[in-house]
Motif scaffolding. Structure first.
Motif, mmCIF file in Angstrom:
data_model
loop_
_atom_site.group_PDB
_atom_site.id
_atom_site.type_symbol
_atom_site.label_atom_id
_atom_site.label_comp_id
_atom_site.label_asym_id
_atom_site.label_seq_id
_atom_site.Cartn_x
_atom_site.Cartn_y
_atom_site.Cartn_z
ATOM 1 N N TYR A 251 0.834 -1.204 0.000
ATOM 2 C CA TYR A 251 0.000 0.000 0.000
ATOM 3 C C TYR A 251 0.869 1.255 0.000
ATOM 4 O O TYR A 251 0.621 2.192 -0.759
ATOM 5 C CB TYR A 251 -0.929 -0.003 1.216
ATOM 6 C CG TYR A 251 -1.708 1.277 1.358
ATOM 7 C CD1 TYR A 251 -2.814 1.510 0.558
ATOM 8 C CD2 TYR A 251 -1.331 2.244 2.285
ATOM 9 C CE1 TYR A 251 -3.527 2.689 0.669
ATOM 10 C CE2 TYR A 251 -2.029 3.418 2.404
ATOM 11 C CZ TYR A 251 -3.136 3.637 1.592
ATOM 12 O OH TYR A 251 -3.832 4.811 1.708
ATOM 13 N N ALA A 252 1.899 1.270 0.826
ATOM 14 C CA ALA A 252 2.790 2.434 0.893
ATOM 15 C C ALA A 252 3.490 2.655 -0.436
ATOM 16 O O ALA A 252 3.666 3.799 -0.868
ATOM 17 C CB ALA A 252 3.802 2.252 2.012
ATOM 18 N N ALA A 253 3.886 1.587 -1.097
ATOM 19 C CA ALA A 253 4.584 1.718 -2.378
ATOM 20 C C ALA A 253 3.680 2.304 -3.451
ATOM 21 O O ALA A 253 4.123 3.090 -4.287
ATOM 22 C CB ALA A 253 5.118 0.364 -2.821
ATOM 23 N N PHE A 254 2.414 1.929 -3.453
ATOM 24 C CA PHE A 254 1.497 2.442 -4.465
ATOM 25 C C PHE A 254 0.930 3.808 -4.113
ATOM 26 O O PHE A 254 0.672 4.630 -4.979
ATOM 27 C CB PHE A 254 0.346 1.464 -4.708
ATOM 28 C CG PHE A 254 0.765 0.263 -5.499
ATOM 29 C CD1 PHE A 254 1.258 0.394 -6.787
ATOM 30 C CD2 PHE A 254 0.671 -0.997 -4.963
ATOM 31 C CE1 PHE A 254 1.653 -0.709 -7.525
ATOM 32 C CE2 PHE A 254 1.058 -2.109 -5.681
ATOM 33 C CZ PHE A 254 1.553 -1.962 -6.962
ATOM 34 N N GLU A 255 0.702 4.076 -2.844
ATOM 35 C CA GLU A 255 0.120 5.350 -2.416
ATOM 36 C C GLU A 255 1.129 6.489 -2.498
ATOM 37 O O GLU A 255 0.768 7.609 -2.832
ATOM 38 C CB GLU A 255 -0.411 5.206 -0.989
ATOM 39 C CG GLU A 255 -1.198 6.385 -0.487
ATOM 40 C CD GLU A 255 -2.524 6.589 -1.191
ATOM 41 O OE1 GLU A 255 -2.990 7.738 -1.216
ATOM 42 O OE2 GLU A 255 -3.086 5.598 -1.707
ATOM 43 N N PRO B 287 4.427 7.087 -4.384
ATOM 44 C CA PRO B 287 5.431 6.623 -5.339
ATOM 45 C C PRO B 287 6.828 7.188 -5.089
ATOM 46 O O PRO B 287 7.812 6.609 -5.538
ATOM 47 C CB PRO B 287 4.907 7.071 -6.693
ATOM 48 C CG PRO B 287 3.597 7.692 -6.470
ATOM 49 C CD PRO B 287 3.336 7.772 -5.018
ATOM 50 N N SER B 288 6.923 8.306 -4.369
ATOM 51 C CA SER B 288 8.248 8.860 -4.095
ATOM 52 C C SER B 288 9.049 7.952 -3.175
ATOM 53 O O SER B 288 10.273 8.016 -3.129
ATOM 54 C CB SER B 288 8.123 10.251 -3.474
ATOM 55 O OG SER B 288 7.425 10.187 -2.248
ATOM 56 N N PHE B 289 8.352 7.103 -2.459
ATOM 57 C CA PHE B 289 9.027 6.104 -1.623
ATOM 58 C C PHE B 289 9.109 4.799 -2.403
ATOM 59 O O PHE B 289 8.479 3.798 -2.065
ATOM 60 C CB PHE B 289 8.293 5.886 -0.306
ATOM 61 C CG PHE B 289 8.190 7.120 0.534
ATOM 62 C CD1 PHE B 289 9.327 7.737 1.010
ATOM 63 C CD2 PHE B 289 6.960 7.648 0.859
ATOM 64 C CE1 PHE B 289 9.240 8.876 1.785
ATOM 65 C CE2 PHE B 289 6.868 8.781 1.628
ATOM 66 C CZ PHE B 289 8.005 9.410 2.095
ATOM 67 N N GLY B 290 9.898 4.799 -3.440
ATOM 68 C CA GLY B 290 9.993 3.644 -4.332
ATOM 69 C C GLY B 290 10.572 2.410 -3.676
ATOM 70 O O GLY B 290 10.374 1.303 -4.144
ATOM 71 N N THR B 291 11.255 2.597 -2.571
ATOM 72 C CA THR B 291 11.856 1.455 -1.891
ATOM 73 C C THR B 291 10.925 0.816 -0.865
ATOM 74 O O THR B 291 11.307 -0.153 -0.212
ATOM 75 C CB THR B 291 13.145 1.878 -1.190
ATOM 76 O OG1 THR B 291 12.846 2.898 -0.250
ATOM 77 C CG2 THR B 291 14.176 2.366 -2.168
ATOM 78 N N ALA B 292 9.714 1.334 -0.752
ATOM 79 C CA ALA B 292 8.797 0.809 0.260
ATOM 80 C C ALA B 292 8.494 -0.674 0.044
ATOM 81 O O ALA B 292 8.408 -1.438 1.002
ATOM 82 C CB ALA B 292 7.502 1.606 0.266
ATOM 83 N N LEU B 293 8.338 -1.070 -1.190
ATOM 84 C CA LEU B 293 8.062 -2.477 -1.465
ATOM 85 C C LEU B 293 9.251 -3.351 -1.084
ATOM 86 O O LEU B 293 9.073 -4.420 -0.496
ATOM 87 C CB LEU B 293 7.715 -2.667 -2.937
ATOM 88 C CG LEU B 293 7.193 -4.038 -3.340
ATOM 89 C CD1 LEU B 293 5.951 -4.384 -2.532
ATOM 90 C CD2 LEU B 293 6.861 -4.044 -4.805
#
Length: 50
Positions: free
Chosen positions: A21-25, A27-33
């Motif tokens: 969810y964090a990665a899709f919500e 996108p500036s945090f591309g490393t969240a996934l």
């Protein structure tokens, strides 16, 4: 597992869902996934002996 889902699996699914969810919500945090996968792997290894 015998047809039932255990607490470890629920926790892993929740952590993975939150990271996805964090990665899709945001996108500036591309490393969240990647962080989510790393957390799931770490939790899996920590809880493996239980």
């Amino acid at each position: 597992m015998g047809g039932q889902i255990d607490q470890r699996m629920v926790l892993l699914l929740l952590v993975g869902s939150g990271a996805t969810y964090a990665a899709f919500e945001y996108p500036s945090f591309g490393t969240a996934l990647l962080v989510g996968v790393a957390l799931m792997t770490l939790l899996h290894h920590l809880m493996k002996n239980r």
